[in-house]
Design a protein around this motif. Structure first.
Motif, short mmCIF file in Angstrom:
data_model
loop_
_atom_site.label_atom_id
_atom_site.label_comp_id
_atom_site.label_asym_id
_atom_site.label_seq_id
_atom_site.Cartn_x
_atom_site.Cartn_y
_atom_site.Cartn_z
N TYR A 30 26.23 30.06 88.02
CA TYR A 30 25.27 29.75 89.06
C TYR A 30 25.47 30.68 90.26
N LYS A 31 24.34 31.03 90.88
CA LYS A 31 24.37 31.84 92.11
C LYS A 31 23.64 31.07 93.21
N PHE A 32 24.28 30.98 94.35
CA PHE A 32 23.70 30.29 95.48
C PHE A 32 23.83 31.18 96.73
N VAL A 33 22.78 31.16 97.53
CA VAL A 33 22.82 31.90 98.78
C VAL A 33 23.63 31.10 99.79
N THR A 34 24.45 31.80 100.53
CA THR A 34 25.27 31.11 101.52
C THR A 34 24.42 30.23 102.43
N GLY A 35 24.92 28.99 102.66
CA GLY A 35 24.17 28.04 103.46
C GLY A 35 23.36 27.06 102.65
N THR A 37 22.68 24.43 99.29
CA THR A 37 23.46 23.33 98.67
C THR A 37 23.77 23.67 97.22
N ILE A 38 25.05 23.49 96.85
CA ILE A 38 25.50 23.72 95.47
C ILE A 38 25.38 22.40 94.71
N LEU A 39 24.82 22.44 93.49
CA LEU A 39 24.74 21.26 92.63
C LEU A 39 25.19 21.66 91.23
N LEU A 40 26.33 21.08 90.79
CA LEU A 40 26.90 21.41 89.49
C LEU A 40 26.81 20.17 88.60
N PRO A 41 26.09 20.26 87.46
CA PRO A 41 25.88 19.08 86.60
C PRO A 41 27.11 18.75 85.75
N CYS A 42 27.34 17.45 85.55
CA CYS A 42 28.39 16.98 84.63
C CYS A 42 27.91 15.63 84.05
N ASP A 43 27.04 15.71 83.07
CA ASP A 43 26.52 14.51 82.41
C ASP A 43 27.32 14.25 81.14
N VAL A 44 27.83 13.01 81.00
CA VAL A 44 28.69 12.66 79.86
C VAL A 44 28.11 11.42 79.17
N SER A 45 28.60 11.20 77.94
CA SER A 45 28.22 9.97 77.20
C SER A 45 29.48 9.29 76.65
N HIS A 46 29.44 7.96 76.62
CA HIS A 46 30.53 7.15 76.07
C HIS A 46 31.85 7.41 76.80
N ALA A 47 31.75 7.60 78.11
CA ALA A 47 32.98 7.86 78.87
C ALA A 47 33.31 6.71 79.81
N GLU A 48 32.78 5.53 79.50
CA GLU A 48 32.96 4.41 80.42
C GLU A 48 34.44 4.06 80.62
N ASN A 78 24.28 11.30 91.16
CA ASN A 78 23.72 11.13 89.81
C ASN A 78 24.83 10.97 88.76
N GLY A 79 25.79 10.15 89.07
CA GLY A 79 26.90 9.98 88.15
C GLY A 79 28.06 10.84 88.56
N TYR A 80 28.29 11.91 87.79
CA TYR A 80 29.45 12.76 88.06
C TYR A 80 29.07 14.20 88.43
N SER A 81 27.80 14.49 88.78
CA SER A 81 27.42 15.85 89.22
C SER A 81 27.99 16.09 90.61
N LEU A 82 28.51 17.31 90.83
CA LEU A 82 29.19 17.66 92.08
C LEU A 82 28.21 18.38 93.01
N GLN A 83 28.15 17.88 94.24
CA GLN A 83 27.28 18.48 95.26
C GLN A 83 28.15 19.00 96.42
N PRO A 104 42.24 16.61 76.67
CA PRO A 104 41.15 16.61 77.64
C PRO A 104 39.96 17.47 77.19
N LEU A 105 38.78 16.93 77.45
CA LEU A 105 37.53 17.67 77.22
C LEU A 105 37.03 18.20 78.57
N GLU A 106 36.50 19.39 78.56
CA GLU A 106 36.05 19.95 79.85
C GLU A 106 34.93 20.98 79.66
N ILE A 107 34.13 21.12 80.73
CA ILE A 107 33.15 22.21 80.84
C ILE A 107 33.45 22.96 82.14
N MET A 108 33.06 24.26 82.18
CA MET A 108 33.37 25.09 83.36
C MET A 108 32.07 25.69 83.91
N HIS A 109 31.94 25.64 85.23
CA HIS A 109 30.81 26.25 85.93
C HIS A 109 31.34 27.36 86.85
#
Length: 526
Positions: A30-35, A37-48, A78-83, A104-109
């Motif tokens: 992802y590329k964001f212009v300084t200033g 808002t960054i939004l990084l998605p992390c949608d999971v299933s069966h992780a209760e 929206n759950g676990y998405s990082l803003q 551990p399971l993981e995704i990288m942004h």
């Protein structure tokens, strides 16, 4: 996604089996212009029953729904998405969303923060004084993400190298002069936001430089004359005017003024004693300069305007115009045949001897009374000597010339010939014209001509050389014969009459020139 599919299959086989957690979101860049808002998605299933955590490097940002980082800009939505609000360049890096399973399971942004260009430094803080002839080195430094491209331009002008812009952090000018001064603009651009610009004003110090609007100023008595000098210099020069060696001061008849770089000397009413040389002198701390203007009542240099090719093979009607504030009294026409097979350069060399050959004739006529009698036999001209008027016909033979006394004088085919022509009638127009029919020319040859004009104040400068040529045959006769061949049914008598009229018309022009001279003689005797 594979784990998710496996879990779904296991549910079908064994509905009571535990479901493994999995990611719905995928890793991304992802590329964001300084200033922004960054939004990084992390949608999971069966992780209760599992803990979801965000990490950046070794730092734990969140754990489950708890924010661990003290950064107030960070939040889970929206759950676990990082803003991350109001992003800064330091927010760039790799962010990991992790499910805390046995393995551990993981995704990288990967986040890249784009930064608009910022200029940090330009030479001398934007202003620089330099002396004429000195070299100049301009630098411009800027930052941004991606790294900006730096270009140099010049305000309302091109760069000294002739280009519109230069892509480089540095601009070198080898030798400064006043034409290279001005505002230079450094521009940094990386495609993010607006380009950044910064200016450097180059102030050139140099001694006075003078140019003249009119090096020779033509006028006449009782007229107003304005002499103009264009003066440049830094520091601004002091300008003074001189006539010959005497400094002039503002009087009722002489008024000096300036507007910007334009310095003027106004002579309200020109008198005979005002003619001569005027010097404009400029001086500052770096030097002194001067230029001289000649104010004269003589005519300007004549300009030929007849066609370059004659319509006859043995004669040519030559014409010219000259500007003069007082009536032209007479013209002096010089002409000669050019040798065949000569180049233009060689012809120029031949012409270079013209001034030497005719140095006695380029003086005012009142100084030539003796020379007029000596040279009378070899020129066709009107001259006045000892109160006697002489007329020599302007018709020439190609190699032999008959003088006023019936003698035969041999002429070399390439020698200069000259004719004195009175201005008939005297014209009071500013632009005065004259034409003359030259006889005795040879077909299929080139000729060159020059002319001078004289008014009450003297002779003008000799004109530039004018080249004209004669065809193989008379163009009118050639056209008449073509018409006769194409129209066999035409009248033979009519064609013969047309031919005779052509010849008569040519002779009529020569006779007209001749009698114009005679009428001037009568006028002067009266």
């Amino acid at each position: 996604m594979v784990a998710f599919a496996v879990n779904e299959a296991l549910k079908i086989i064994n509905p009571d089996a535990p479901t493994e957690p999995s990611f719905i979101s995928e890793s991304g860049k992802y590329k964001f212009v300084t200033g922004n808002t960054i939004l990084l998605p992390c949608d999971v299933s069966h992780a209760e029953s599992y803990v979801i955590a965000w990490k950046k490097g070794i730092a734990i940002l969140t754990a489950g729904t708890v924010k661990v980082s003290p950064d107030s800009r960070m939040n889970l939505i929206n759950g676990y998405s990082l803003q991350i609000k109001n992003s800064v360049p330091q927010d760039s890096g790799v962010y990991v969303c992790q499910i805390a399973t046995l393995e551990p399971l993981e995704i990288m942004h990967t986040v890249d923060i784009l930064v608009p260009p910022v200029i940090h430094h330009v030479t001398s803080g934007g202003s620089l004084q330099v002396k004429k002839g000195a070299p100049v080195y301009l630098e411009c430094f800027a930052s941004g993400n991606p790294a900006p491209n730096i270009t140099w331009t010049r305000k309302n002008n091109i760069l000294p190298n002739g280009e519109e812009k230069l892509s480089s952090p540095a601009l070198t000018i080898e030798s400064m002069d006043r034409h290279k001064g001005g505002t230079y603009i450094c521009t940094a651009n990386n495609g993010v936001g607006q380009p950044a610009t910064s200016q450097v004003l180059l102030h050139v110090l140099y001694p006075p430089e003078i140019s003249l609007e009119r090096p020779i100023f033509h006028t006449s008595e009782d007229q107003e004359a304005m002499l103009v000098c264009i003066v440049h210099g830094e520091p601004p020069p002091l300008v003074t005017w001189y006539r010959n060696t005497m400094q002039l001061h503002t009087t009722e008849n002489h008024i000096m003024g300036s507007r910007g770089s334009r310095h003027t000397l106004l002579i309200r009413k020109v008198q005979m004693q005002d003619f001569g040389n005027y010097t404009c002198m400029a001086e500052n701390d770096l030097g002194r300069s001067k230029k001289t203007i000649l104010m004269t009542g003589k005519p300007k240099t004549a300009i030929f305007h007849s066609p370059p090719i004659s319509q006859w093979g043995d004669r040519y009607n030559i014409s010219w115009a000259v500007d003069s504030h007082t009536p032209i009294e007479e013209f002096k026409l010089f002409f000669r045949r050019l040798p065949k097979g000569r180049t233009n350069d060689e012809n120029n060399e031949d012409s270079s001897g013209f001034s030497t050959m005719y140095s006695d004739q380029l003086q005012p006529l009142q100084h030539q009374s003796q020379q007029q009698q000596q040279h009378f036999g070899r020129r066709g001209f009107y001259r006045r000597s000892n109160s006697t008027h002489h007329i020599v016909s302007p018709a020439y033979e190609s190699h032999w010339y008959r003088n006023g006394h019936g003698s035969i004088v041999h002429w070399s085919g390439n020698d200069w010939r000259d004719v004195i022509l009175p201005a008939i009638p005297l014209s009071h127009l500013y632009t005065q014209t004259m034409s003359y029919l030259i006889h005795g020319l040879e077909p299929d040859h080139q000729y060159e001509a020059k002319v001078q004009a004289r008014n009450r104040y003297g002779w003008s400068e000799v004109s530039e050389r004018f080249i004209f040529s004669t065809p193989n045959t008379n163009s009118e006769v050639r056209d008449m014969r073509s018409t006769q061949l194409s129209k066999a049914s035409g009248s033979t008598c009519g064609n013969l009459l047309a031919s005779l009229l052509t010849i008569i018309f040519g002779e009529f022009i020569a006779i007209s020139n001749y009698y114009m001279i005679i009428s001037q003689v009568i006028y002067m005797q009266l």
